[in-house]
Design a protein around this motif. Structure first.
Motif, PDB file in Angstrom:
ATOM      1  N   THR A 170     -34.516 -14.335 -66.799  1.00 48.94           N
ATOM      2  CA  THR A 170     -33.169 -14.993 -66.664  1.00 48.94           C
ATOM      3  C   THR A 170     -32.697 -15.651 -68.000  1.00 48.94           C
ATOM      4  N   ALA A 171     -31.624 -15.627 -68.248  1.00 48.09           N
ATOM      5  CA  ALA A 171     -31.016 -16.292 -69.479  1.00 48.09           C
ATOM      6  C   ALA A 171     -30.308 -17.335 -69.254  1.00 48.09           C
ATOM      7  N   GLU A 172     -30.574 -18.210 -68.047  1.00 44.37           N
ATOM      8  CA  GLU A 172     -29.996 -19.381 -67.647  1.00 44.37           C
ATOM      9  C   GLU A 172     -31.032 -20.535 -67.427  1.00 44.37           C
ATOM     10  N   GLY A 173     -30.963 -21.758 -67.974  1.00 44.56           N
ATOM     11  CA  GLY A 173     -31.780 -22.731 -67.756  1.00 44.56           C
ATOM     12  C   GLY A 173     -31.772 -23.495 -69.196  1.00 44.56           C
ATOM     13  N   ASP A 174     -32.792 -24.645 -68.857  1.00 46.01           N
ATOM     14  CA  ASP A 174     -32.967 -25.394 -70.087  1.00 46.01           C
ATOM     15  C   ASP A 174     -34.119 -25.367 -70.734  1.00 46.01           C
ATOM     16  N   LEU A 175     -34.915 -24.437 -70.230  1.00 49.30           N
ATOM     17  CA  LEU A 175     -36.069 -24.126 -70.761  1.00 49.30           C
ATOM     18  C   LEU A 175     -36.325 -23.450 -72.340  1.00 49.30           C
ATOM     19  N   PRO A 176     -36.886 -24.091 -73.347  1.00 48.75           N
ATOM     20  CA  PRO A 176     -36.535 -23.100 -74.584  1.00 48.75           C
ATOM     21  C   PRO A 176     -37.459 -21.956 -74.358  1.00 48.75           C
ATOM     22  N   MET A 177     -37.112 -20.613 -74.917  1.00 49.64           N
ATOM     23  CA  MET A 177     -37.497 -19.376 -75.028  1.00 49.64           C
ATOM     24  C   MET A 177     -37.542 -18.892 -76.299  1.00 49.64           C
ATOM     25  N   LEU A 178     -38.772 -18.353 -76.688  1.00 50.46           N
ATOM     26  CA  LEU A 178     -38.838 -17.570 -78.085  1.00 50.46           C
ATOM     27  C   LEU A 178     -38.390 -16.149 -77.824  1.00 50.46           C
ATOM     28  N   THR A 179     -37.586 -15.668 -78.720  1.00 46.40           N
ATOM     29  CA  THR A 179     -36.952 -14.245 -78.432  1.00 46.40           C
ATOM     30  C   THR A 179     -37.349 -13.555 -79.728  1.00 46.40           C
ATOM     31  N   ALA A 180     -37.198 -12.189 -79.444  1.00 46.78           N
ATOM     32  CA  ALA A 180     -37.722 -11.310 -80.581  1.00 46.78           C
ATOM     33  C   ALA A 180     -36.981 -11.695 -81.848  1.00 46.78           C
ATOM     34  N   LYS A 181     -35.591 -12.054 -81.693  1.00 45.76           N
ATOM     35  CA  LYS A 181     -35.019 -12.282 -82.870  1.00 45.76           C
ATOM     36  C   LYS A 181     -35.534 -13.640 -83.688  1.00 45.76           C
ATOM     37  N   ASP A 182     -35.889 -14.496 -82.764  1.00 45.64           N
ATOM     38  CA  ASP A 182     -36.316 -15.756 -83.469  1.00 45.64           C
ATOM     39  C   ASP A 182     -37.784 -15.344 -84.042  1.00 45.64           C
ATOM     40  N   LEU A 183     -38.566 -14.497 -83.607  1.00 44.38           N
ATOM     41  CA  LEU A 183     -39.557 -14.073 -84.243  1.00 44.38           C
ATOM     42  C   LEU A 183     -39.268 -13.568 -85.687  1.00 44.38           C
ATOM     43  N   ALA A 236     -42.224 -24.076 -75.692  1.00 50.61           N
ATOM     44  CA  ALA A 236     -41.525 -22.898 -75.576  1.00 50.61           C
ATOM     45  C   ALA A 236     -42.043 -21.838 -74.451  1.00 50.61           C
ATOM     46  N   VAL A 237     -41.326 -20.924 -73.914  1.00 56.05           N
ATOM     47  CA  VAL A 237     -41.974 -19.889 -73.095  1.00 56.05           C
ATOM     48  C   VAL A 237     -41.848 -18.240 -74.051  1.00 56.05           C
ATOM     49  N   ILE A 271     -47.975 -14.824 -81.950  1.00 54.34           N
ATOM     50  CA  ILE A 271     -47.086 -14.009 -81.381  1.00 54.34           C
ATOM     51  C   ILE A 271     -46.642 -12.938 -82.237  1.00 54.34           C
ATOM     52  N   ALA A 272     -46.621 -11.690 -81.561  1.00 53.76           N
ATOM     53  CA  ALA A 272     -46.447 -10.768 -82.171  1.00 53.76           C
ATOM     54  C   ALA A 272     -45.464  -9.534 -81.256  1.00 53.76           C
ATOM     55  N   PRO A 273     -44.649  -8.690 -82.139  1.00 54.25           N
ATOM     56  CA  PRO A 273     -43.762  -7.904 -81.597  1.00 54.25           C
ATOM     57  C   PRO A 273     -44.389  -6.865 -80.599  1.00 54.25           C
ATOM     58  N   VAL A 274     -43.922  -6.551 -79.602  1.00 53.80           N
ATOM     59  CA  VAL A 274     -44.486  -5.397 -78.884  1.00 53.80           C
ATOM     60  C   VAL A 274     -44.212  -4.162 -79.662  1.00 53.80           C
ATOM     61  N   VAL A 275     -43.018  -3.719 -80.084  1.00 57.72           N
ATOM     62  CA  VAL A 275     -42.925  -2.628 -80.986  1.00 57.72           C
ATOM     63  C   VAL A 275     -42.744  -3.186 -82.592  1.00 57.72           C
ATOM     64  N   THR A 276     -43.667  -2.627 -83.307  1.00 58.62           N
ATOM     65  CA  THR A 276     -43.798  -3.009 -84.592  1.00 58.62           C
ATOM     66  C   THR A 276     -42.535  -1.956 -85.638  1.00 58.62           C
ATOM     67  N   GLY A 277     -42.418  -2.333 -86.773  1.00 60.93           N
ATOM     68  CA  GLY A 277     -41.331  -1.527 -87.354  1.00 60.93           C
ATOM     69  C   GLY A 277     -39.895  -2.080 -87.216  1.00 60.93           C
ATOM     70  N   GLY A 287     -38.192 -16.075 -88.170  1.00 66.48           N
ATOM     71  CA  GLY A 287     -39.008 -17.132 -88.307  1.00 66.48           C
ATOM     72  C   GLY A 287     -38.360 -18.501 -88.093  1.00 66.48           C
ATOM     73  N   ARG A 288     -37.466 -18.321 -87.102  1.00 68.34           N
ATOM     74  CA  ARG A 288     -36.957 -19.681 -86.577  1.00 68.34           C
ATOM     75  C   ARG A 288     -37.284 -20.156 -85.204  1.00 68.34           C
ATOM     76  N   THR A 289     -36.822 -21.549 -84.873  1.00 69.67           N
ATOM     77  CA  THR A 289     -37.443 -22.095 -83.767  1.00 69.67           C
ATOM     78  C   THR A 289     -36.679 -21.374 -82.370  1.00 69.67           C
ATOM     79  N   PRO A 290     -37.344 -21.219 -81.167  1.00 67.49           N
ATOM     80  CA  PRO A 290     -36.776 -20.858 -80.177  1.00 67.49           C
ATOM     81  C   PRO A 290     -35.296 -21.090 -79.950  1.00 67.49           C
ATOM     82  N   SER A 291     -34.703 -20.057 -79.708  1.00 66.47           N
ATOM     83  CA  SER A 291     -33.029 -20.281 -79.423  1.00 66.47           C
ATOM     84  C   SER A 291     -32.615 -19.709 -78.084  1.00 66.47           C
TER      85      SER A 291
END
Length: 634
Positions: free
Chosen positions: A478-491, A535-536, A516-522, A494-498
């Protein structure tokens, strides 16, 4: 480790001994008797404060630990990082008690410990371990230094520790925003108030705040009361659940979150706040602009922090054009890179004014390229309002000249016909030269060697041996809530969880030192070692947690990057199977040497990415200046 054995990190030790962090790192290498870590990770170790104090005394480096510092370390010891804000809020409640009723506290202080715990009228948050000794320690600091100064000191340390997560507005920026808005003595709203920095600086006669994070909202409320503000702070999502519907104030000042895709586009499509057009899905900042405008009286001002890209992104051009046509957007002031904690680029301050009924729309807008000169930002706005001559680095631009196909409001494209128009180019040139030096210095020193066949292992074998644990983020979250989450774009950036999500079963919590690594490389993402906990893990990401005494996380991240290197270079994609990934069998000391080299290579890559963005701006400023005659070849 006993609860009262408070821990400190390298930054804490540096502050205690009044030295730089490099000195602490040097002590760890030079002195065999330097205390061993008792907690934390290999990349962020924690040490016993008692052992550190003893070591500093033995080596004649001890500086007496201030009572406030000792209280801060005790607060950190009674809970985890996720609940530390609750512990700080609890300390604030205790100090408020002393602030409101000093004589009442003196009576409570005479009670025995059990009675004190029962009679203290401050609720203990869940997951925070409070005892009578901590209560007395907090109170002693409050009595000695004053409750306001004590709580400000605790909050300063909390912000310093969680600067990437809290994204608090720097005091100097907050001050200039308040001065431009003329907030002193006014009714002021901040709908994304964080821990209340802007509201406190505003000097408002009545302060209203809303904040998504409930802990931050509690801290903001406590801080406002300490500073004597008549204020109300409510937790909740301002865009989805406005806590002040229909409220019109004199001024709104706001530093909203940037680049929020899950801001409520679907459910808010027909919201009456969108007077200037429906904000595109990817333009959350334009939703915040219109939300702020909906809360000011006619003639009232909005001063809002915006990412620099919001001035030119194509999807937002319709709303930008309507803001100009309607006379709402009055000034765009570009600050220095990094002035907004949510962005490494140069952010803008947008100054907006709600038009009076039947008011004739203005014909021009102020543009200021202030950079680090915050006095220029305020001075140019005052001159613009007073009809006086504008200082260098600022100019008015006709609104009709901005209403083209792009509605590009980038100040560097417009603030060029000044007495010293080359200042923008010169500043970019200086920054570029400094960045070039940093890029070169970030490269590791690597020597050529003969290719050799090293014994290899796989991550799967290490997992079976208990050296690593492999976890994957949920497929849907879910994209709702106040718990910080690391996204693929953050990775990737190289930025903090958005991202944000709500607590739920099955979430993977990130701990400092995790890889932390992406599931899909490239995809452009590179495996990274996390510097902070809390963060989660978001979708399409893998987490590999190592035993740092047996496998260095930076070494592992480098091996993962090398394994997916061909797909990154060729632009192809492939699914990463971490268990099959091979890595050399090396001693932990050799791993750390290689890990440091891998870390510096990744830092070099990040620096070159920033260099590309900076060079594009420099080249554009050079062409513009040469074309319009404000620059000439020497």
């Amino acid at each position: 480790m006993m609860q009262n054995d408070v821990t400190v990190n390298a930054a804490d030790i540096a502050r205690l001994a009044d030295v730089g962090r490099a000195a602490v790192s040097n002590w760890r290498k030079r002195f065999e008797d330097f205390p061993r870590p008792v907690a934390g990770t290999a990349s962020s170790p924690a040490f016993s404060l008692i052992e550190i104090e003893e070591w500093l005394r033995r080596h004649d480096r001890y500086v007496e630990v201030a009572p406030l510092e000792r209280v801060w370390q005790r607060l950190r010891a009674i809970t985890d990082d996720l609940r530390l804000g609750d512990a700080v809020a609890y300390a604030g409640g205790l100090l408020l008690l002393i602030h409101r009723d000093p004589s009442g506290w003196r009576k409570l202080a005479r009670l025995d410990d059990d009675s004190l715990l029962q009679r203290i009228p401050v609720d203990v948050p869940a997951g925070v371990g409070v005892d009578a000794a901590l209560i007395r320690a907090v109170a002693d600091v409050g009595v000695a230094e004053g409750p306001v100064a004590a709580f400000d000191g605790i909050c300063d340390r909390y912000v310093e520790l969680h600067s990437r997560r809290l994204l608090a507005t720097p005091p100097s920026i907050a001050d200039v925003m308040a001065k431009i808005g003329g907030t002193s003595g006014a009714t002021v709203l901040d709908p994304a108030c964080g821990i209340g920095t802007l509201l406190i600086v505003s000097g408002a006669s009545r302060a209203l705040g809303q904040e998504l994070n409930a802990t931050a909202a509690r801290l903001a409320a406590v801080r406002l009361e300490f500073h004597g503000s008549d204020g109300i702070v409510v937790d909740g999502d301002s865009l989805r659940a406005d806590a002040f519907p229909g409220e019109r104030v004199d001024v709104v000042i706001c530093n909203p979150p940037f680049n929020e895709r899950a801001w409520g586009y679907e459910e808010l499509t027909s919201d009456p706040r969108w007077e200037y057009g429906l904000p595109p899905r990817g333009e959350s900042e334009l939703a915040w602009v219109q939300h702020c405008l909906s809360h000011v009286k006619p003639g009232g001002l909005v001063v809002i922090m915006m990412p620099g890209t919001a001035a030119s992104r194509r999807p937002g051009r319709r709303v930008r054009g309507n803001l100009l046509r309607g006379g709402a957007l009055r000034a765009i002031i570009t600050l220095s890179a990094g002035a907004a904690p949510a962005s490494s680029g140069a952010p803008d301050l947008w100054v907006l004014r709600r038009p009076e009924p039947d008011e004739q729309p203005p014909s021009d807008v102020l543009m200021v390229n202030a950079g680090e000169d915050l006095a220029l930002a305020e001075g140019a706005w005052r001159a613009f309002c007073d009809g006086a001559d504008l200082p260098g680095g600022s100019r008015t631009v006709r609104i009709i000249d901005l209403l083209d196909e792009e509605v590009d409001l980038t100040t560097s494209h417009r603030v060029a016909s000044l007495d010293q128009p080359s200042a923008g180019f010169t500043a970019l040139q200086d920054k570029t030269e400094a960045l070039v030096k940093g890029v070169v210095s970030s490269l590791p020193a690597l020597a050529t060697a003969k290719r050799g066949d090293l014994p290899m292992t796989t991550i799967g074998e290490l997992a079976r041996a208990g050296v690593v644990t492999i976890l994957q983020g949920p497929l849907r979250i879910t994209a709702e809530g106040d718990l910080p989450m690391l996204t693929a774009k953050d990775l990737m950036l190289g930025r903090t969880p958005s991202g944000r999500t709500a607590d739920a079963p099955g979430l993977v919590r990130i701990v400092a030192g995790d890889v932390i690594a992406p599931v899909v490389t490239g995809s452009g993402s590179a495996p990274r070692v996390m510097a902070e906990s809390g963060a989660v893990l978001g979708p399409q990401l893998l987490l590999i947690r190592t035993d740092p005494d047996r496998l260095d996380p930076h070494f592992l991240a480098g091996c993962l990057r090398a394994a997916g290197g061909s797909s990154i270079r060729l632009g192809s994609s492939m699914r990463l199977d971490p268990r099959r990934t091979q890595l050399p069998r090396l001693t932990i000391e050799e791993q750390r040497r290689y890990g440091e080299a891998f870390r510096r290579l990744l830092a070099f890559e990040d620096a070159t990415r920033a260099m590309r963005e900076m060079s594009e701006n420099l080249v554009a400023a050079g062409f513009d200046g040469l074309f319009d005659g404000t620059l000439r070849p020497e």
